[in-house]
Each structure stands twice: as structure tokens, then as C-alpha cells.
Scaffold this active site. Structure first.
Site, PDB file in Angstrom:
ATOM      1  N   HIS A  83      30.252  36.658  50.043  1.00  0.00           N
ATOM      2  CA  HIS A  83      31.353  37.629  49.965  1.00  0.00           C
ATOM      3  C   HIS A  83      30.858  39.020  49.561  1.00  0.00           C
ATOM      4  O   HIS A  83      31.565  39.996  49.742  1.00  0.00           O
ATOM      5  CB  HIS A  83      32.511  37.120  49.087  1.00  0.00           C
ATOM      6  CG  HIS A  83      32.317  37.222  47.606  1.00  0.00           C
ATOM      7  ND1 HIS A  83      31.910  36.163  46.823  1.00  0.00           N
ATOM      8  CD2 HIS A  83      32.499  38.244  46.753  1.00  0.00           C
ATOM      9  CE1 HIS A  83      31.850  36.537  45.570  1.00  0.00           C
ATOM     10  NE2 HIS A  83      32.203  37.803  45.486  1.00  0.00           N
ATOM     11  N   SER A  89      29.140  38.724  40.727  1.00  0.00           N
ATOM     12  CA  SER A  89      28.956  37.992  41.965  1.00  0.00           C
ATOM     13  C   SER A  89      27.563  38.260  42.489  1.00  0.00           C
ATOM     14  O   SER A  89      27.126  39.408  42.543  1.00  0.00           O
ATOM     15  CB  SER A  89      29.977  38.435  43.005  1.00  0.00           C
ATOM     16  OG  SER A  89      31.148  37.715  42.830  1.00  0.00           O
ATOM     17  N   ASP A 110      28.502  30.085  48.887  1.00  0.00           N
ATOM     18  CA  ASP A 110      28.757  31.532  48.903  1.00  0.00           C
ATOM     19  C   ASP A 110      27.461  32.343  48.737  1.00  0.00           C
ATOM     20  O   ASP A 110      27.228  32.958  47.694  1.00  0.00           O
ATOM     21  CB  ASP A 110      29.761  31.865  47.791  1.00  0.00           C
ATOM     22  CG  ASP A 110      30.388  33.243  47.973  1.00  0.00           C
ATOM     23  OD1 ASP A 110      29.848  34.044  48.749  1.00  0.00           O
ATOM     24  OD2 ASP A 110      31.407  33.510  47.315  1.00  0.00           O
TER      25      ASP A 110
HETATM   26  N1  ARG Z   1      37.065  35.297  43.265  1.00  0.00           N
HETATM   27  C1  ARG Z   1      35.766  35.776  43.646  1.00  0.00           C
HETATM   28  C2  ARG Z   1      35.604  37.229  43.177  1.00  0.00           C
HETATM   29  O1  ARG Z   1      36.340  37.658  42.365  1.00  0.00           O
HETATM   30  C3  ARG Z   1      35.512  35.604  45.117  1.00  0.00           C
HETATM   31  C4  ARG Z   1      36.314  36.467  46.016  1.00  0.00           C
HETATM   32  C5  ARG Z   1      35.990  36.338  47.476  1.00  0.00           C
HETATM   33  N2  ARG Z   1      36.596  35.174  48.080  1.00  0.00           N
HETATM   34  C6  ARG Z   1      37.883  35.099  48.576  1.00  0.00           C
HETATM   35  N3  ARG Z   1      38.321  33.964  49.037  1.00  0.00           N
HETATM   36  N4  ARG Z   1      38.687  36.119  48.611  1.00  0.00           N
HETATM   37  O2  ARG Z   1      35.219  38.163  43.784  1.00  0.00           O
HETATM   38  N1  GLU Z   2      33.836  36.909  42.565  1.00  0.00           N
HETATM   39  C1  GLU Z   2      33.579  37.843  41.517  1.00  0.00           C
HETATM   40  C2  GLU Z   2      32.769  39.060  41.996  1.00  0.00           C
HETATM   41  O1  GLU Z   2      32.903  39.469  43.117  1.00  0.00           O
HETATM   42  C3  GLU Z   2      32.961  37.170  40.356  1.00  0.00           C
HETATM   43  C4  GLU Z   2      33.980  36.311  39.763  1.00  0.00           C
HETATM   44  C5  GLU Z   2      34.451  36.825  38.431  1.00  0.00           C
HETATM   45  O2  GLU Z   2      35.257  37.760  38.373  1.00  0.00           O
HETATM   46  O3  GLU Z   2      33.976  36.230  37.463  1.00  0.00           O
HETATM   47  O4  GLU Z   2      32.072  39.687  41.250  1.00  0.00           O
END
Ligand code: ARG
Ligand code: GLU
Length: 727
Positions: free
Chosen positions: A83, A648, A219
Site C-alpha cells: 500500500h 507502514s 502487504d
Molecule cells: N490501515 C493501514 C494504514 O493505515 C492500511 C491501509 C491500506 N489498506 C486499505 N485496505 N485501505 O495505512
Molecule cells: N497502515 C499504516 C500506515 O500506512 C500503519 C498502520 C498504523 O496506523 O499503525 O502507516
């Protein structure tokens, strides 16, 4: 120095006190080394961060300024999340050659793909510059004067530190400006795409599984940093050579066990652990519920249109994911804050602080009025809170309105023709990007519902007159939408391009002054500047000052406690252990997931849960190579590292400095940790490095990439330990 020494002594007395919570600047780790070693770490603080010799920090980069990446070979190979690479992968994708769907693997260096605008930044060193920045600044210096002085000094210190080098310098405030640290940076701009699994692996589980455990997402994506012939940063050139980094992380094949020491190294974006009860209340009771409601509606509308039409589905995929990501995070956050009694805890801390302040005259003088003043300022912000939230989330959530706002300088006629000429390409590009992912019917429906919600929730004194005059009924708002979408050039790429092609400051502005879309965007901006922005302008600087004092007071009150600074996109280390959790009454999380679980979740009729054929074959033939346990093929695991957005792509590193996983998320119950962390509940989610290797090697057949890494297992690790372990 004295303070650090004191803290160090305190630490020696009660090493367990600091476990898990905290995002530390690498140069603070000397004070934590004992605790880290007590939890199993075999390294020294100097192995993690050293000014004089290569250390772990040399393998960590800020990836594009929004994620983290790590070097995993001596040829500049970088690992980060799928991502995080998404934008780059999408940019190389077309309907005919959709790399997001198919995945991409460069089978040799010639096939690697350059990415304009993508960069990675190393931290060369960091330094506490508080003394230089704050010299002679008295606590009662007026905030505006202080700001000026601090800015001038930051400029001078950065200049002196980087003069005659190709390095950059960033100086940021910590603990609300009680301290300042400088980061000397080295930025490489030739970063090429090397590999990405298909979305059915890299985004497996999609938005349904996002922020959730149990998780089965692979991921990850791979890039490579290139340098000029001298090894220094250089613009993209076919002549550039893969960078030889000072350090790259060895990759462990040993796997993870419950209780294993781990640390996460990266660039966490923002936490707000020192917020007062007033701010937490505002967030929990006003900001979060309203922005969740707004996004509920936006997602419902977008989702329905995406389901009905394949073109819209692709156009809105990334927007939808972005809106859904924080929608879900805020829901989890509110839930977690309630569960932890965060508000009551904050109030209790403030009561304790007040009692401490009352103990002597000096403290009364310094901190006496602090909490009352917080209350007053947050009251002022509460008054405009809904106006701010609904503008940001509802009105600017409508593409037509957002486009109108971003073209405001053109519409107002304030942009001279010469400036326009130099920026013309930028505007053209913005239009293309906008309309590539735009559907008028979807946007118009969003417009109607967002306006209705705005009208129903924002006090009329904060609504532009134009909107006050429209009845808060669906029929009235629909009629208004008909007018805007049929008459405004903002809903048509062709008409917007014509406007750019014939731009003339006066004549264009005159025309746009009658365009109902631009009129609306302008009215929204005007009322914001008149009624909302001034309240922030008159409260935010004082809040900054109050927090500076409050945090200083708290540190004085708890001299035995080591306070970690809020995340601010600077390099941090957090550590914890591989661990399951009991996040809710009656729910127990095991610490790992397996390939078996991917098969359990498989649903060919749901785009989010398709399992690629090749992965199924690997599963059926158990062709796991050296990457599986005796009992299962691992996919993800959780640990008690304190992480946030920006982490991330961060490496999860074991006790000996070897890569064991790739951080990419937190469990839903953990999302309150940006404000309040709980060691029992909070877990970061990582993809097990062995699953990453399985996908690269067995799924993609990109074995040459695994070969350039430094794989280690128990036997080889023992050697490494001798190199790195404390005497
Ligand atoms: N929750 C993760 C972060 O905060 C992954 C986000 C990307 N994935 C998604 N399904 N939108 O960035
Ligand atoms: N998915 C998050 C990012 O893009 C990390 C997840 C979190 O917030 O801990 O950095």
C-alpha cells in the site's frame, strides 16, 4: 545530561516500567538499553544507532515521505508495503497492462521501472540542538517573538550543519518545543520499482480486513535505490548504479515465537498522547462521531455507484480506500478510548497535576492557570468545531467543490498571466488527474447528501448566506445541485480545459464570478476565513504554549519517568514482544496466522478475497521451500510495538538485528494508541518475512531477488551474535 543520568538510574531500579509504550528517538536508546536487553535484545544501543560506525539506522529510509522502507541487500534493494508502493504501481498500470491486478516482477535490473517524484531519505545523524535553539528565550517571551527567533536560529543551525555538503537538515520541535532535534538527511531520487505481488496478495482482505486481526495480507513491494557513479544521490539516469548502503538488514529464516523480542524502526507520523481531557472530550464527542457519520454516507454512495458500474468501481477504488481507512480507524479509536476510560484518566491526571501545582508558590506562579486556560480555549474551538469538520469532511469531500477551491486563484483573477504560464502544466495535470477518476452522477449525489448534512449540522451563523437561503430539504438541495452541475464548468473536463486554454486574468475571473460552482467554492472559503480560521489563529499558538508548559510540568512532576516525544515523522524505534492479546471480553487473539487461513477466507465471488491460482497450487503441494514451520506456512503476526501511520513498511527486527517481518497495520482495538496506548490491548500487525520470501521465490519465481539478500538461520545467526552481542 543530568536528567538522562537520573532517568537511567530510575530505569535500572524498575526496568519493567517502560515496556512496550513509546516511540523513541534512536539517540535516546542508551537510557533504554538495559530494559531492551532485559526483554531479550542481544544488541547494544550503539548497534542500533551510532554516529561513528554503521548501525541499524543506516538500513532504514523514509519512503517518499509518507512510509518507511528498509535496505535488504548490498545492491540497494528496498522492502516496503504494497500500500506504500501503490501509487507507483498504479502509475505503471493501464487497462491493457494492469500491474495492480497482475503484479510485477523485474527479472533483471533493466526491467526495473523508474518513478518520477519518488525518493527515499536516509538519516545520516541526529543531534539535540535544544540549547542552541532556545538560548536566552525566557518562558514568558511573547509567542510571536519566540516563533520568529526560533525560526531564524533553525535556519542558521541547519545552514551551518550542511554547508558544503549534499546533505539536508531538518530541525523539529519535540515535547511542544521544550526540546529541538536536528536530523541530517541524505535523499536519493532514483528509486525503481522491482516487484509487487498482485493485489489479491498485496491487498488480500481489502477494506473488510483493514485494521483487523486475524489478518492474511501479503502487504509488501520491492524497490531499488540507485546512486550516481560516486555513490552519491543523482537524478534518474540509465548510467546510475545500485546503491551500496552502509548497512542492510539480514533476513531471518528462523521465524517468530511468542515472547520474542522485537523492535520496529521507522518514521511514525503523528501521535497526541499529551492531549488534555478537554481535547479528548472534543475528539470523542464531537469530531470523531461527526466525521464518522459523514464518511458513512460518502462510503454508502460511492460503494453503491461502484457496484453498479465497473468503470466507476475502478475510478473510485483508491478514493474509497482512503475514505474507508480513517473512517474505520476513528471508529476503533473512539471505541478504544471509551474502553480505556481515557477521558476519566486524563481528568484524574489533571487533578493530580493541580494538587502538585498547589504545593508551592513557584509552581502556582508557573502552572496555576494552565488548565483553566485550556478549558477556555477548547471551548472556543468547540464552537467552530462542526463548521470546521463539515467543511473539511463533507463539503470538500465533494470533488466538484474541492476542484473549485483548488482553482480559486484562477477564479479570483488574482493570478497574473505570467504566473499562470509557468503553472499551466500543473493545472493541466491536476485536471487530468481529477477527471480520470471522476463520475458526475456519483459526485452529484454526494453533493446533495453532503450539503444536506452540512445544513442540518452546522450552526447557520457559520454557513455562507448562499446556503442559508436554500431550504434544508432534499427537494431544495436537489434543485440547487441541478443548477450547479448543469451550469458550472467544474463538472466538465472539456469546459475546464477550454477555460485554461483561453485564460486571461480579468476576463476569466469575470466569467467565473457567475459560475455557480465557483461561486459556491468561494462562499465556503469566505465564511471559513471570516468565522473559523480566526478562531484557530487566536487559539492554536496559545495552546502550543500551554502544552509546552503542561508537558514541562508533567516531566517535573514525574521525574522518575521517561517521557517519549509524540511522533512527528522523525525516525523512531519502538520495541515490544511477539504476543497475542485479549482485546475484548471473550476474545483472544493468537499471535500468528497461516496460509490455511487464506484458504478459509477464500471467496471467488468477492474481489477482496480472491486467492490466485498459483498460491493455491503452492498450498496444495506444500511447496514451501525453507519458509514454513513444521506445522504451518506463516502469513502474519502481531506484537506489542507502539506504532502509528507512517510506520507502514517499517521493519520488524529481532533481538539480533535481523529482519523477521514487515509492519503494515494495527488491530482495530489498538487504534486509540495515538492518544492512549495500552500494553494489554495494542498490537501492531506485520507480515511474516517468510511469507514475503515465499511469494517472491515460489509464487513469482523471482529467486534472483532472494539470492541477493543475506538470509540467515540459527547457525549463521550465532556468528552474527558474536559480531553484535554485548560483551
Ligand atoms: N490501515 C493501514 C494504514 O493505515 C492500511 C491501509 C491500506 N489498506 C486499505 N485496505 N485501505 O495505512
Ligand atoms: N497502515 C499504516 C500506515 O500506512 C500503519 C498502520 C498504523 O496506523 O499503525 O502507516
Amino acid at each position: 545530561m543530568k536528567r538522562i543520568l537520573l532517568l537511567f538510574l530510575a530505569l535500572c531500579l524498575s526496568p519493567a516500567l517502560w515496556a512496550a509504550e513509546g516511540m523513541w528517538l534512536p539517540l535516546m536508546l542508551k537510557a533504554l538499553q538495559d530494559d531492551m536487553q532485559a526483554q531479550g535484545m542481544k544488541l547494544t544501543a550503539e548497534d542500533i544507532y551510532s554516529v561513528n560506525q554503521s548501525s541499524l539506522k543506516d538500513a532504514i529510509v523514509s519512503f517518499g515521505g509518507f512510509c518507511t522502507g528498509e535496505l535488504i541487500s548490498d545492491e540497494g534493494l528496498i522492502l516496503t508495503n504494497h500500500h506504500c508502493g501503490y501509487g507507483a504501481i498504479q502509475a505503471h498500470s493501464s487497462v491493457q497492462d494492469d500491474l495492480l491486478t497482475k503484479g510485477f516482477w523485474a527479472m533483471n535490473k533493466e526491467e526495473e521501472k523508474a518513478n518520477a517524484g519518488l525518493f527515499v531519505t536516509f538519516i545520516v545523524r541526529m543531534e539535540d540542538v535544544s540549547e542552541q535553539v532556545l538560548k536566552g528565550i525566557a518562558p514568558d517571551m511573547p509567542e510571536a517573538e519566540r516563533e520568529k527567533l526560533v525560526a531564524a536560529r533553525i535556519k542558521e543551525i541547519s545552514r551551518a550543519a550542511t554547508e558544503g555538503t549534499h546533505y539536508g537538515a531538518t530541525i523539529k520541535p519535540f515535547y511542544y518545543g521544550n526540546e529541538y532535534y536536528m536530523f541530517i538527511t541524505e535523499t536519493y531520487e532514483d528509486v525503481r520499482l522491482v516487484g509487487a505481488p498482485p493485489s489479491s496478495i498485496g491487498k488480500f482482505g481489502g477494506d473488510t480486513d483493514n485494521w483487523m486481526w486475524p489478518r492474511h495480507t501479503g502487504d509488501f513491494s520491492l524497490f531499488r535505490v540507485y546512486a550516481g557513479p560516486d555513490g552519491k544521490p543523482a537524478k534518474y539516469s540509465p548510467e546510475n548504479k545500485p546503491l551500496k548502503p552502509r548497512h542492510h538488514l539480514p533476513v531471518s529464516l528462523d521465524g517468530v515465537q511468542e515472547g520474542d523480542f522485537t523492535m520496529v524502526f521507522g518514521f511514525p507520523g503523528r501521535t497526541q498522547q499529551y492531549l488534555t481531557s478537554h481535547a479528548v472530550k472534543l475528539l470523542m464527542e464531537q469530531t470523531n462521531p461527526h466525521r464518522i457519520n459523514i464518511r458513512d454516507k460518502r462510503l454508502e454512495i460511492m460503494g453503491r455507484h461502484m457496484k453498479a458500474n465497473d468503470t466507476v468501481r475502478i475510478q473510485y477504488a483508491s478514493k474509497y480506500a482512503g475514505v474507508a481507512n480513517y473512517w474505520k480507524k476513528w471508529m476503533g479509536e473512539n471505541r478504544g478510548l471509551h474502553q480505556l476510560n481515557a477521558l476519566q484518566d486524563k481528568q484524574a491526571l489533571e487533578a493530580q497535576f493541580t494538587a502538585w501545582v498547589q504545593q508551592n508558590a513557584e509552581r502556582r506562579e508557573m502552572y496555576g492557570n494552565l488548565l483553566n486556560r485550556f478549558a477556555e480555549l477548547y471551548q472556543q474551538q468547540e464552537r467552530i468545531g462542526l463548521a470546521d469538520t463539515y467543511r473539511r469532511e463533507a463539503l470538500l469531500g465533494v470533488d466538484l467543490i474541492r476542484l473549485g477551491s483548488s482553482f480559486a486563484p484562477i477564479a479570483s483573477g488574482s493570478m497574473p498571466a505570467t504566473d499562470f504560464t509557468t503553472q499551466r502544466d500543473r493545472y493541466d495535470a491536476a485536471l487530468q488527474r481529477h477527471f480520470k477518476d471522476y463520475n458526475v452522477a456519483t459526485d452529484k449525489e454526494l453533493f446533495v447528501d453532503m450539503l444536506l448534512m452540512y445544513k442540518q449540522n452546522v450552526p447557520s451563523e457559520f454557513q455562507p448566506e448562499l446556503l442559508q437561503k436554500i431550504d434544508a430539504t432534499e427537494a431544495a438541495v436537489k434543485a440547487y445541485a441541478d443548477k450547479v452541475y448543469s451550469q458550472s464548468i467544474l463538472s466538465s473536463q472539456k469546459r475546464m480545459q477550454e477555460m485554461l486554454a483561453t485564460y486571461n486574468p480579468k476576463a476569466t475571473a469575470k466569467k467565473l464570478r457567475k459560475d455557480p460552482g465557483f461561486v459556491l467554492a468561494r462562499a465556503i472559503q469566505d465564511i471559513y476565513e471570516k468565522e473559523v480560521a480566526p478562531v484557530f489563529a487566536s487559539t492554536d499558538p496559545e495552546l502550543e504554549l500551554l502544552y509546552r508548559r503542561f508537558v514541562a510540568g508533567l516531566r517535573q512532576m514525574h521525574q522518575d519517568k521517561l517521557f517519549y516525544p509524540d511522533a512527528n515523522s522523525t525516525m523512531r524505534v519502538t520495541y515490544g514482544i511477539v504476543d497475542g492479546s485479549t482485546p475484548q471480553d471473550g476474545v483472544k487473539y493468537r499471535y500468528y496466522t497461516t496460509l490455511e487461513g487464506i484458504m478459509e477466507k477464500e471467496d471467488p465471488s468477492n474481489e477482496e478475497f480472491i486467492v490466485p491460482q498459483r498460491l493455491k497450487e503452492i498450498y496444495q503441494t506444500k511447496d514451501y521451500g525453507p519458509y514454513a514451520n513444521e506445522d504451518y506456512m506463516p502469513v502474519c503476526f502481531i506484537a506489542s510495538n507502539h506504532t502509528t501511520g507512517g510506520n507502514s513498511g517499517s521493519p520488524v527486527i529481532d533481538a539480533r538485528g535481523r529482519l523477521i517481518g514487515l509492519n503494515f497495520d494495527r488491530s482495530w482495538e489498538s487504534t486509540m494508541s495515538d492518544i492512549k496506548y495500552s500494553p494489554e490491548i495494542c498490537r501492531n500487525i506485520a507480515v511474516d518475512i517468510r511469507y514475503v520470501l515465499l511469494i517472491i521465490d515460489k509464487f513469482a519465481g523471482a529467486t534472483h531477488l532472494v539470492e541477493e539478500m543475506t538470509l540467515v538461520d540459527e547457525a549463521a545467526a550465532t556468528e552474527k551474535v558474536e559480531l553484535l552481542e554485548v560483551d
